[in-house]
Design a protein around this motif. Structure first.
Motif, short mmCIF file in Angstrom:
data_model
loop_
_atom_site.label_atom_id
_atom_site.label_comp_id
_atom_site.label_asym_id
_atom_site.label_seq_id
_atom_site.Cartn_x
_atom_site.Cartn_y
_atom_site.Cartn_z
N ASP A 11 0.82 -1.20 0.00
CA ASP A 11 0.00 0.00 0.00
C ASP A 11 0.85 1.25 0.00
O ASP A 11 0.37 2.33 -0.30
CB ASP A 11 -0.90 0.03 1.23
N TRP A 31 -5.24 -4.73 -4.74
CA TRP A 31 -5.56 -3.46 -4.09
C TRP A 31 -6.18 -2.47 -5.05
O TRP A 31 -7.22 -1.90 -4.79
CB TRP A 31 -4.25 -2.93 -3.51
N LYS A 81 -13.87 -2.53 -2.62
CA LYS A 81 -13.90 -2.44 -1.19
C LYS A 81 -12.88 -3.35 -0.50
O LYS A 81 -12.62 -3.22 0.69
CB LYS A 81 -15.31 -2.81 -0.67
N TYR A 123 -10.16 -2.08 2.00
CA TYR A 123 -10.69 -1.60 3.27
C TYR A 123 -10.88 -2.76 4.22
O TYR A 123 -10.49 -2.71 5.39
CB TYR A 123 -12.01 -0.88 3.02
N PHE A 181 -7.56 -4.13 5.41
CA PHE A 181 -7.04 -3.19 6.38
C PHE A 181 -7.76 -3.36 7.71
O PHE A 181 -7.14 -3.49 8.78
CB PHE A 181 -7.29 -1.79 5.81
N LEU A 182 -9.07 -3.41 7.62
CA LEU A 182 -9.89 -3.54 8.81
C LEU A 182 -9.54 -4.81 9.56
O LEU A 182 -9.39 -4.82 10.78
CB LEU A 182 -11.37 -3.56 8.40
N THR A 217 -10.83 3.02 11.91
CA THR A 217 -10.49 2.55 10.58
C THR A 217 -11.43 3.13 9.54
O THR A 217 -11.00 3.59 8.48
CB THR A 217 -10.56 1.01 10.54
N THR A 218 -12.71 3.10 9.88
CA THR A 218 -13.69 3.61 8.92
C THR A 218 -13.46 5.09 8.63
O THR A 218 -13.42 5.49 7.47
CB THR A 218 -15.11 3.40 9.48
N SER A 224 -10.74 6.79 8.93
CA SER A 224 -9.52 7.07 8.17
C SER A 224 -9.64 6.60 6.72
O SER A 224 -8.80 6.92 5.89
CB SER A 224 -8.27 6.47 8.82
N PHE A 225 -10.68 5.80 6.40
CA PHE A 225 -10.89 5.47 5.00
C PHE A 225 -11.90 6.38 4.34
O PHE A 225 -11.74 6.75 3.17
CB PHE A 225 -11.35 4.01 4.88
N VAL A 226 -12.89 6.73 5.11
CA VAL A 226 -13.96 7.52 4.51
C VAL A 226 -13.49 8.93 4.19
O VAL A 226 -13.81 9.49 3.14
CB VAL A 226 -15.19 7.53 5.44
#
Ligand SMILES: Nc1ncnc2c1ncn2[C@@H]1O[C@H](COP(=O)(O)OP(=O)(O)OP(=O)(O)O)[C@@H](O)[C@H]1O
Ligand SMILES: Nc1ncnc2c1ncn2[C@@H]1O[C@H](COP(=O)(O)OP(=O)(O)OP(=O)(O)O)[C@@H](O)[C@H]1O
Ligand SMILES: [Mg+2]
Ligand SMILES: [Mg+2]
Lengths: 743, 743
Positions: A45, A80, A85, A88, A91-92, A341-342, A344-346
């Motif tokens: 990544d 990736w 999705k 994510y 990562f999660l 996590t959400t 920092s992705f959103v």
């Protein structure tokens, strides 16, 4: 000569150094291995390939990218960029895994959660927080913080590092631990096996912790001093200084392994990156900007106060609804980690814009080039573009701070690297997340998150100023403002002044910021203090720990209270020679740690004091005499009410004496009263306390003012104080809890 | 709220700041005017045109050279270069004049001589050195140091500056002074009118002193801490920090008057000149050179130990042969000043070689160009050549230090600016002179001379290393070695570690030296301590001041002494209600400062204590009752031997009560016993001490260990301690002198 004793200290400090050296590096090593396990996912990544310890360690660095896993990487890289999705979820998955590991260690040893600085602060204040300086705690904390940082939560490793340093020092000073099963005690360490010396070691260890976390030896000493100043002495100053020096020296040598014979690399000295002077002979800011820095300090103090208030309410809520069940605590950790996590992705997705990497980097320093390499190409073309918000969220916190501090502002609009909107989109959610995360059941420092939030805030402030006037020269560059913002927000939360100034100076390596930093931190402290206390003090108070502030609480001062008004009057006392049964019942029935010994012969005059641990040891070792030993020749064993056996015995001692050594050797693990088994006839035996009593305890007259009592307690680090009247009769006893403002 | 009290503090600190700001600048202003008077002689020679305060202050600068005196200058310049011995005589004349002025001020107020740091150290330790914190002392010291520095003696202004800062703070905190005749006391300052608060102010002032002398605010705080740590508290830390910050801020603004709206000038921030990094991203030294720095530290420690030993012997000799007569002291000053002048002229003559000024200065920084301008053309062609030895001897010390630190080594031999021989010809005589001068009757700091000597030593060391290997890169540049040498020699004399590290870092402005400086100073301290004590401690001990070391003296510790063994047993006590005659005779006959009050009714139980100052005030204010007041109804005034009037009186008070305020208001100038005039009938009157007694004094049991006693004394800053037995009867009294190792 004293040198002999000092030699021991040096030996210890050598060990100490080694362990301090080992502690961070083992931490970093384990983080590195954690990374390597998943190198496929992380290095692919492109946003987690710097190891988590913030040390640009060249070995780890080189081993990171070019392993046999490269094809896996390739595979994943394709994976990736192609399957919507899925990254994510990956990562999660790993974040959750890591967070679970961190929570597991806190599950094993609950005191290893949280920041660690409040714990050390309490310990240095003279409070015996259970299990705080044990080997098991150390292991759990080091492992826990490794995982929680690796999980990408907004937590820092500094608080835990301070705590670990302290524990390492304490464990070494004791020269052994129960953990390994074997008793590793060396005889020459026995000098250090008491509370006072151990406290000194913990202070030194804390200094070494900061020295290794930030490369800030002097800042570490000052932090120990500012946070735990109650027992400070000149000797302790230079011991701590020595420790910190050795720690930094070790770090320096280790980091410069490759260039040992040439010039050392300056970049490796300053953990937050060096600030270079922009103009040749002139400073990076102008005189009147000092006023702006004070303004930033005030704003930072405000932010810090809000953070503290939020954190306080959350902690109260947690204490009511979550903390009583271990399962709930783990669930909470899971939920919050997913939230983090959400978010920092959103956020980067919301941003969704790609910015081009700077191309003309001819005259850039190595440091700046490295920073460019660390930008995150979130959904953008790697090597050409980057996502501004993603670079802030998904980089490691240390790197993000350095980017905010040092990234050059190219172009004329002056905010091209990180635009104001991106900073805003980062600052608010990140601060909120940090506030929510602080206090969950993982080891979590606060320094790095607040530095990062502050840097974003400061840079934003700088941008706004630059909007007012484009021409550079009127206002300092945004990097300077980012530094001031960091100082302001951290100072607003923690309310330290001198130690933070020095830590930040040492971490950024430019002395010209001394005055701006001092002013910012002072302003932040004042503003913050107008609203509430520092975050560490709030934590301590919420836990109802009897922490003694450096100054007498104002309420007490105003009402002219005397010692006689705060003391407990129903004192549980013992006689110099006492029935075993009475002692046993007393220890069973009350939990007090110390008991005055009064001379009933002379109407209750104070003879000395006995501590619970000593009494338990005496009972367990059966250091008492049979009734007939006493009654030899007198034959009135049944009338022990009014008769004073101490007088009957005279100078004669009651049989099996326990060596003082024997009592001391078991420090700090004295037997509990429940471990003591009394045999049927024992209750009538006599326990002669005279050889063991502390015959010169600190006492205070009942008419002494509360200020005087407080000072005695605080400066001598007492646990209790006997209150006597004019004829030295015990009229009361004062412990820490009696001195707290509430009581 | 506490804020209200704090506000007072801030106000004070504001005043404080102003005065601190004024104190150095008045000092520099007066030096400047002294210079201007003789501008003809000084600026003509080209070697004293930088004003003495080390601040390159542009106003003074410009006013220096271009006055109406120019033709006089011209005349003298011709005079100078043509008539053989005449310049020496002129020089000698003015030096002697200045030295005489300095000696005059010390003649007026003897305690204003010497370094000042030992005095502050004693004061912070809790010793009441007479007249040390008075306005007269302040004036004499400031004027004296101005003249002694202007005279070109190898003395510094830092120690005196620390002292002055402390005195300014003390004077302000008292809010008035006797000196001006009028009582300037403000009512709102009354909170601060006690020993403890005054001590805090002195500590803050000392910090501000260092902050203004070296531009080192944090170093100043640490110096206060390291040297006077006995009463340190968190509150004091940030108060001192605040003071130092305000001082530096004031200095910064004043120095940057001309560039207030632009970039501030970095050069003005660092009083010893900024060290710039040589290679872009790499440090100025390599990792293994840390070992060399430690070696320098050891050598510096050795030099410092020799210096201290020499100074100790000289001081002993002086105390025997000179100090008893004021005339001899002045004569000594004269003789030594002539010696200094002669040596500083003879050495350059002996050298007699002219070196060409560097010509190719295209890429040199402003700082370096300025240094070149300061080189002294002693018997050489001005503007083209300079005399190396003269540049070291005849420049002002600050400038010479900067030259040794920063002068670029041009040419391939690497030692072209100051050759090794020149350094040698400077180092040995200068150190000897500094040793001889330290202790004569002028205000004389030690910081700057030892920094200069150390810089010469370090640069010499660097040259020797460069002889081993020409290629630059193997060894650091000589400037770095000069810095380490400075640290080593100063550390070897004063034995401070953390504060010197920070002061030097702040004065030279390059953070990368933190580790080398720490190591050098640590090594210097250890090496020095192996031979003797620090110079300040030696001074204190030679004066037989009862200074309490932070740690218990080892002798006492080894012999397991208890409090009962060191106390004075023949305690002079008073009864709660006592005959005026008895009190008067007691105060006349003994000089003790405190007297226990014992309750003769209950066989000598401690009732409280009374201080001499309070007793004197009571006597002077005639706070006693007539005999018949007491005997009302009882009629046995003649049998006062066994009768206890306290019991007869019961709760009744004996007439004219003095308000506690009244006693406090005269602080610190209490009446002496000789000021008290008793009228004929007074001796039989009764003095009721009960309302005034301190009824809860700190006491200690006679069986308490010496360690415990020492700790109590030291941490609480006590002046005396009543020793009691188990029934609270006074059995002895301990003061500081009883705790000294000798007794
Ligand atoms: N020997 C005693 N007799 C009667 N009361 C006591 C005695 N010791 C302590 N107390 C009182 O008991 C209360 C609880 O105090 P606390 O728990 O702090 O005592 P402790 O357990 O002895 O101290 P620590 O927890 O620091 O060991 C306090 O109000 C204190 O004054
Ligand atoms: N009230 C007293 N009665 C008898 N001896 C005393 C008394 N006070 C002090 N001493 C003794 O007198 C000696 C001289 O002590 P010192 O001069 O330090 O006392 P002091 O003058 O009271 O103290 P200070 O000079 O600090 O005010 C010491 O040995 C001390 O123990
Ligand atoms: Mg308890
Ligand atoms: Mg005395």
């Amino acid at each position: 000569l004293m040198e002999a004793k000092y030699d021991h200290v040096y030996d210890l400090m050598e060990y100490h150094r080694l362990s301090s050296g080992i502690s961070p590096s083992s931490s970093s090593a384990s983080t590195a291995s954690a990374n390597n396990n998943d190198a496929g996912y992380y290095t692919a990544d492109g946003y987690l390939d710097v190891d988590q310890d913030g040390i640009p360690d060249s070995e780890e660095y080189s081993s990171g990218g070019t392993t046999a896993m490269d094809d896996v990487n390739d595979h994943l890289a394709r994976h990736w960029f192609n399957f919507g999705k899925s990254p994510y979820l990956t990562f999660l998955f790993y974040q959750t895994l890591f967070v679970l590991c961190a929570a597991l260690f806190v599950y094993i040893e609950p005191v290893s959660g949280g920041s660690g600085i409040p714990d050390i602060k309490c310990y240095l204040n003279g409070i015996d927080v259970p299990r705080i300086v044990e080997f098991k705690t150390l292991v759990c904390r080091v492992m826990g913080v490794t995982f929680s940082v690796a999980a990408g939560l907004p937590v820092g490793k500094e608080g835990p590092m301070v705590h670990s340093g302290g524990v390492v020092a304490a464990v070494i000073s004791q020269g052994r631990t129960k953990f390994w099963g074997v008793d590793t005690s060396f005889s020459k360490f026995s000098d250090f096996r008491n509370d006072r010396e151990k406290r000194d070691f913990v202070a030194c260890g804390a200094a070494a912790g900061i020295a290794s976390a930030f490369g800030a030896p002097i800042g570490g000493v000052l932090l120990s001093l500012e946070e735990g100043a109650s027992y400070w002495s000149t000797n302790l100053t230079w011991r701590a200084f020595f420790c910190a020096m050795i720690t930094l020296g070790t770090l320096f040598v280790v980091r410069n392994q490759d260039s040992k014979w040439g010039q050392a690399n300056v970049e490796k000295l300053f953990s937050l990156g060096e600030f270079t002077s922009i103009g040749g002979g002139s400073s990076n800011f102008s005189v009147w900007e000092l006023l702006l820095f004070i303004l930033i300090g005030c704003l930072g103090g405000l932010i810090g106060a809000c953070f503290n208030a939020g954190s306080e309410h959350l902690t109260i809520w947690r204490m009511k609804h979550i903390n009583h069940s271990k399962k709930r605590r783990v669930l909470e950790v899971l939920a919050i980690s997913m939230l983090v996590t959400t978010v920092s992705f959103v956020m980067p997705l919301l941003w969704g814009r790609c910015t081009e990497l700077p191309t003309d980097m001819q005259d850039w320093t190595n440091q700046e080039k490295e920073l460019v390499a660390n930008l995150v190409p979130f959904n953008c073309v790697p090597g050409k573009e980057y996502n501004e918000v993603a670079s802030l969220y998904l980089c490691e916190a240390d790197v993000a701070i350095r980017q905010l501090f040092h990234f050059r502002e190219t172009g004329e609009t002056d905010s091209s690297t990180f635009s104001s909107a991106a900073l805003f989109l980062f600052f608010i959610p990140y601060t909120t997340l940090a506030c929510i995360v602080y206090g969950i059941a993982v080891p979590a420092g606060l320094f790095v998150p607040s530095l990062l939030a502050g840097a974003a805030f400061g840079r934003l402030f700088g941008h706004l100023l630059h909007k007012l006037d484009h021409t550079s020269g009127t206002f300092a560059d945004s990097g300077t403002y980012a530094l001031m913002g960091s100082a302001a927000v951290l100072g607003g939360m923690a309310r330290m002044t001198i130690s933070l100034t020095v830590i930040l100076l040492e971490a950024t390596g430019n002395m010209q910021y001394v005055l701006p930093l001092m002013m910012t931190l002072m302003a932040a402290r004042f503003t913050g203090n107008a609203f509430n206390e520092g975050i560490y003090d709030i934590n301590i108070h919420l836990k109802h720990i009897p922490f003694l502030e450096p100054e007498v609480p104002t309420i007490a001062e105003r009402h002219e209270i005397v010692a006689g008004q705060v003391m407990s009057t129903e004192v549980k006392c013992l006689r110099p020679v006492e029935r075993v049964g009475i002692v046993y019942d007393l220890l069973k029935s009350v939990g007090h740690g110390n008991f005055p010994i009064v001379d009933t012969a002379s109407s209750g005059t104070l003879y000395g004091t006995a501590s619970r641990s000593m009494l338990c040891t005496l009972l367990q070792r059966r250091a008492f005499g049979q009734p007939h030993d006493v009654n030899n020749g007198q034959h009135h064993s049944s009338t022990d009410g009014g008769v004073d056996y101490a007088e009957l015995l005279g100078p004669k001692r009651l049989s099996p004496l326990v060596q003082w050594d024997t009592i001391e050797r078991v420090y700090p693990r004295y037997p509990k009263i429940d471990d003591v088994q009394l045999r049927p006839g024992d209750r009538n035996c006599w326990l002669d306390l005279r050889p063991y009593a502390n015959t010169a305890p600190y006492t205070i007259n009942e008419t002494a003012s509360i200020q005087r009592t407080y000072r005695l307690f605080r400066t001598l680090g007492l646990r209790f104080l006997c209150v006597v009247n004019h004829t030295n009769q015990v009229v009361g006893i004062i412990t820490r809890v009696d001195l707290l403002p509430e009581s």
